[in-house]
Motif scaffolding. Structure first.
Motif, PDB file in Angstrom:
ATOM      1  N   ARG A  54      87.242 -51.967  86.658  1.00 39.34           N
ATOM      2  CA  ARG A  54      87.408 -51.460  88.094  1.00 39.34           C
ATOM      3  C   ARG A  54      89.152 -51.107  88.320  1.00 39.34           C
ATOM      4  NH1 ARG A  54      85.488 -54.430  93.701  1.00 39.34           N
ATOM      5  NH2 ARG A  54      86.148 -52.733  95.072  1.00 39.34           N
ATOM      6  N   ARG A  55      89.235 -50.248  88.986  1.00 42.04           N
ATOM      7  CA  ARG A  55      90.839 -49.935  89.447  1.00 42.04           C
ATOM      8  C   ARG A  55      90.586 -49.393  90.720  1.00 42.04           C
ATOM      9  NH1 ARG A  55      94.174 -49.086  85.472  1.00 42.04           N
ATOM     10  NH2 ARG A  55      92.941 -47.655  84.085  1.00 42.04           N
ATOM     11  N   GLY A  56      91.008 -50.446  91.594  1.00 46.51           N
ATOM     12  CA  GLY A  56      90.685 -49.777  93.243  1.00 46.51           C
ATOM     13  C   GLY A  56      89.305 -49.592  93.427  1.00 46.51           C
ATOM     14  N   PRO A  57      88.990 -48.291  94.127  1.00 48.55           N
ATOM     15  CA  PRO A  57      87.780 -47.973  94.343  1.00 48.55           C
ATOM     16  C   PRO A  57      87.024 -47.018  93.413  1.00 48.55           C
ATOM     17  CG  PRO A  57      89.364 -46.145  95.051  1.00 48.55           C
ATOM     18  CD  PRO A  57      90.280 -47.327  94.553  1.00 48.55           C
ATOM     19  N   ASN A  58      87.609 -47.181  91.853  1.00 47.03           N
ATOM     20  CA  ASN A  58      86.864 -46.488  90.990  1.00 47.03           C
ATOM     21  C   ASN A  58      86.473 -47.372  89.648  1.00 47.03           C
ATOM     22  OD1 ASN A  58      87.613 -43.850  92.143  1.00 47.03           O
ATOM     23  ND2 ASN A  58      89.518 -44.037  91.462  1.00 47.03           N
ATOM     24  N   LEU A  59      85.306 -46.877  89.039  1.00 46.28           N
ATOM     25  CA  LEU A  59      85.115 -47.486  87.793  1.00 46.28           C
ATOM     26  C   LEU A  59      85.008 -46.461  86.911  1.00 46.28           C
ATOM     27  CD1 LEU A  59      82.459 -47.707  85.785  1.00 46.28           C
ATOM     28  CD2 LEU A  59      83.327 -49.804  86.817  1.00 46.28           C
ATOM     29  N   GLU A  60      85.815 -47.049  85.568  1.00 42.26           N
ATOM     30  CA  GLU A  60      86.452 -46.333  84.664  1.00 42.26           C
ATOM     31  C   GLU A  60      85.653 -46.823  83.319  1.00 42.26           C
ATOM     32  OE1 GLU A  60      90.466 -46.193  84.240  1.00 42.26           O
ATOM     33  OE2 GLU A  60      90.589 -45.705  86.388  1.00 42.26           O
ATOM     34  N   ILE A  61      84.984 -45.927  82.391  1.00 44.72           N
ATOM     35  CA  ILE A  61      84.722 -46.175  81.230  1.00 44.72           C
ATOM     36  C   ILE A  61      85.378 -45.379  79.916  1.00 44.72           C
ATOM     37  CG2 ILE A  61      82.615 -46.142  79.600  1.00 44.72           C
ATOM     38  CD1 ILE A  61      80.684 -46.132  82.005  1.00 44.72           C
ATOM     39  N   TRP A  62      86.147 -46.231  79.421  1.00 46.40           N
ATOM     40  CA  TRP A  62      86.844 -45.543  78.107  1.00 46.40           C
ATOM     41  C   TRP A  62      86.373 -45.990  76.825  1.00 46.40           C
ATOM     42  CZ3 TRP A  62      91.893 -43.356  78.702  1.00 46.40           C
ATOM     43  CH2 TRP A  62      92.274 -43.446  79.955  1.00 46.40           C
ATOM     44  N   ILE A  63      86.066 -45.018  76.019  1.00 48.72           N
ATOM     45  CA  ILE A  63      85.313 -45.286  74.591  1.00 48.72           C
ATOM     46  C   ILE A  63      86.359 -44.680  73.639  1.00 48.72           C
ATOM     47  CG2 ILE A  63      83.534 -44.783  73.131  1.00 48.72           C
ATOM     48  CD1 ILE A  63      82.761 -46.507  75.746  1.00 48.72           C
ATOM     49  N   ASP A  64      86.839 -45.637  72.837  1.00 47.06           N
ATOM     50  CA  ASP A  64      87.709 -45.029  71.783  1.00 47.06           C
ATOM     51  C   ASP A  64      88.992 -44.614  72.085  1.00 47.06           C
ATOM     52  OD1 ASP A  64      85.883 -46.213  70.116  1.00 47.06           O
ATOM     53  OD2 ASP A  64      85.046 -44.251  69.353  1.00 47.06           O
ATOM     54  N   GLY A  65      89.320 -45.342  73.189  1.00 46.53           N
ATOM     55  CA  GLY A  65      90.683 -44.731  73.825  1.00 46.53           C
ATOM     56  C   GLY A  65      90.811 -43.465  74.640  1.00 46.53           C
ATOM     57  N   LYS A  66      89.526 -42.917  74.854  1.00 46.77           N
ATOM     58  CA  LYS A  66      89.367 -41.783  75.604  1.00 46.77           C
ATOM     59  C   LYS A  66      88.428 -42.205  77.065  1.00 46.77           C
ATOM     60  CE  LYS A  66      89.250 -38.633  71.688  1.00 46.77           C
ATOM     61  NZ  LYS A  66      88.460 -37.824  71.010  1.00 46.77           N
ATOM     62  N   ASN A  67      88.931 -41.557  78.080  1.00 50.56           N
ATOM     63  CA  ASN A  67      88.134 -41.719  79.373  1.00 50.56           C
ATOM     64  C   ASN A  67      87.072 -40.633  79.417  1.00 50.56           C
ATOM     65  OD1 ASN A  67      88.934 -41.071  82.768  1.00 50.56           O
ATOM     66  ND2 ASN A  67      87.578 -42.555  81.974  1.00 50.56           N
ATOM     67  N   TYR A  68      85.757 -41.284  79.514  1.00 51.55           N
ATOM     68  CA  TYR A  68      84.362 -40.758  79.365  1.00 51.55           C
ATOM     69  C   TYR A  68      84.274 -40.825  80.909  1.00 51.55           C
ATOM     70  CZ  TYR A  68      84.184 -39.649  74.582  1.00 51.55           C
ATOM     71  OH  TYR A  68      84.256 -39.256  73.198  1.00 51.55           O
ATOM     72  N   ARG A  69      84.486 -41.401  81.755  1.00 51.95           N
ATOM     73  CA  ARG A  69      84.073 -41.570  83.104  1.00 51.95           C
ATOM     74  C   ARG A  69      84.888 -42.069  84.127  1.00 51.95           C
ATOM     75  NH1 ARG A  69      79.870 -40.325  87.216  1.00 51.95           N
ATOM     76  NH2 ARG A  69      79.905 -41.873  88.486  1.00 51.95           N
ATOM     77  N   THR A  70      85.418 -41.509  85.217  1.00 55.28           N
ATOM     78  CA  THR A  70      86.065 -42.008  86.324  1.00 55.28           C
ATOM     79  C   THR A  70      85.012 -41.796  87.514  1.00 55.28           C
ATOM     80  OG1 THR A  70      88.079 -42.117  85.198  1.00 55.28           O
ATOM     81  CG2 THR A  70      88.013 -42.207  87.672  1.00 55.28           C
ATOM     82  N   GLY A  71      84.492 -42.634  88.354  1.00 58.10           N
ATOM     83  CA  GLY A  71      83.779 -42.385  89.427  1.00 58.10           C
ATOM     84  C   GLY A  71      83.847 -43.332  90.519  1.00 58.10           C
ATOM     85  N   SER A  72      83.840 -42.891  91.604  1.00 53.73           N
ATOM     86  CA  SER A  72      84.081 -43.534  92.947  1.00 53.73           C
ATOM     87  C   SER A  72      82.973 -44.692  93.097  1.00 53.73           C
ATOM     88  CB  SER A  72      84.313 -42.815  94.101  1.00 53.73           C
ATOM     89  OG  SER A  72      85.229 -41.784  94.055  1.00 53.73           O
TER      90      SER A  72
END
Length: 441
Positions: free
Chosen positions: A299-317
């Motif tokens: 969780r970064r502020g108002p967002n949820l992030e999913i990183w797989i193998d060093g790559k961002n596959y999801r950034t959603g509010s």
């Protein structure tokens, strides 16, 4: 943190736990070591202790300790194996005493005397039920669990759900282990590699951390990091969850990860969400793979992030169900099993599971992946060579970017987190390294 026995991988920021980092391939089996820790009908197997013995009784299926003029408590000795890690937990509730607390003595005397190391939990003064936990390494074949009341005459406090089990250690500064239920399979992450994986998950085989206030992140940032090999997992197979469904059937204040439609999926719900939640998933396609992957969920502020193998596959509010507080004083952390959230998958392999109260930057996430992925290759070494964890000297070669670490067992040469070479001559004082030339004393 690297020793002769384990390698945690990177522990980011406000680290709250570092688990599944062992190099021992011996399976671990956990059984309940406390007898009558729920006090459903009596106080059998518990003994009063103190200069003036407190009164032991049962009140609403809880142990009631009544002070009789001197601080004292109730104890039970459990059988332990020297050198093994154990986690003891108890739900403590103060009545009107100064406080009640959990203690563990490294050598449980058969009499009233206490020997060995004294591990002391928190002083619980709250009149609300509070879970306390102590993780320790056994010093003897008998260890004493002690519930202590501190106060004055006629004051009282309560204890319930006293649990003691062998544990997978928390290698972070917090030292709050994962209690083992059933048998967890441990095997090398790759042929000849030192780091081991954890698998064999089922409704009987899993890991639990009792309520830990350090994982109540409120509205702040947080991060879960782990390596996983799905081994052709199916949709609905769970990796972990932190919520209180197994305690009070509440699904709010929820963070969970499982597989769904070919991808890693994360569900979140804040403390006020009730039965509502928000699902997050990208298009990583790792569910059907037989390879190791690094997941970073944050969780970064108002967002949820999913990183797989060093790559961002999801950034959603984070929506209205997930943008609030993640504090839940009944929540437990479950790895490999989570009723109400998904199915256990025996073939799923996990390693280097970490939790932090801060969110790493994209650059840090990529570095963690690049530095740690070499530990999952064939013949990868990740520990200090030999039997000594006492580092006597360090030398860094700026030309080769190798770190040379000296102990009484010899010199270990590290490229990042991987040991690529070692010597067997003790290093006692210093190491100097430059352009592949190494001098040591």
């Amino acid at each position: 943190f690297v020793t002769t026995d384990y390698n945690t991988g990177w522990m980011h920021g406000d680290i709250k736990g570092a688990f599944l980092s062992d190099t021992d391939t011996t399976n671990i089996t956990g059984t309940e070591l406390v007898t009558n820790g729920t006090f459903n009908s009596d106080t059998s197997n518990w003994t009063a202790n103190g200069a003036t013995l407190p009164t032991l009784g049962v009140d609403s299926n809880r142990l009631k300790l009544t002070h009789n003029g001197a601080n004292g408590g109730a104890y039970q000795n459990i059988t332990t194996v020297v050198g093994e890690t154990y986690t003891v937990s108890a739900v403590l509730t103060n009545g009107n005493a100064s406080y009640v607390r959990l203690r563990v003595y490294g050598d449980g005397s058969t009499g009233d005397g206490f020997q060995g190391t004294n591990y002391t939990g928190d002083n619980i003064s709250s009149t609300s039920a509070t879970t306390d936990e102590i993780t320790f390494v056994a010093e003897a074949t008998a260890t004493r669990i002690y519930i202590e009341i501190v106060g004055t005459n006629a004051e009282y406090a309560f204890a319930d759900n006293v649990v003691a089990r062998i544990a997978d250690p928390d290698r972070s500064v917090n030292n709050k282990g994962l209690q083992v239920f059933g048998t967890i399979t441990k095997s090398a992450v790759a042929t000849g590699a030192e780091l081991v994986s954890y698998s064999g998950w089922s409704s009987s085989n899993y890991l639990i951390q009792p309520y830990n206030s350090g994982l109540d992140f409120g509205t702040g940032n947080w991060c879960y990091m782990f390596w996983y090999n799905p081994n052709d997992a199916e949709s609905g197979d769970v990796i972990f969850s932190r919520w209180s469904y197994n305690v009070d059937n509440v699904v709010a204040s929820r963070v969970s990860a499982y597989f769904n439609n070919g991808n890693l999926r994360v569900d979140t719900a804040d403390a006020s969400a009730g039965t509502a939640y928000q699902g997050h998933f990208g298009s990583d396609g790792t569910q059907d793979s037989n390879e190791w992957h690094c997941a970073v969920i944050l969780r970064r502020g108002p967002n949820l992030e999913i990183w797989i193998d060093g790559k961002n596959y999801r950034t959603g509010s984070l929506n209205s169900n997930s943008d609030g507080s993640y504090t839940n004083t009944n929540a437990i952390l479950e790895i490999g099993h989570s009723p109400g959230n998904g199915s256990a998958e025996a073939g799923l392999e996990l390693a280097l599971f970490r939790i932090s109260g801060t969110a790493p930057s994209p650059e840090q996430i990529k570095k963690m992946y690049e530095d740690e992925k070499v530990l999952f290759q064939e013949n990868a070494k990740c520990t200090l060579y030999g039997s000594s964890d006492a580092v006597t000297a360090l030398g860094y070669d700026e030309d080769t970017e190798l770190l040379h670490v000296g102990t009484s067992s010899g010199r270990s040469d590290f490229q990042g987190l991987c040991r690529i070479n070692n010597t067997t001559t003790a290093v006692t004082t210093a190491i100097s390294a430059s352009d592949e030339l190494i001098a040591e004393q």
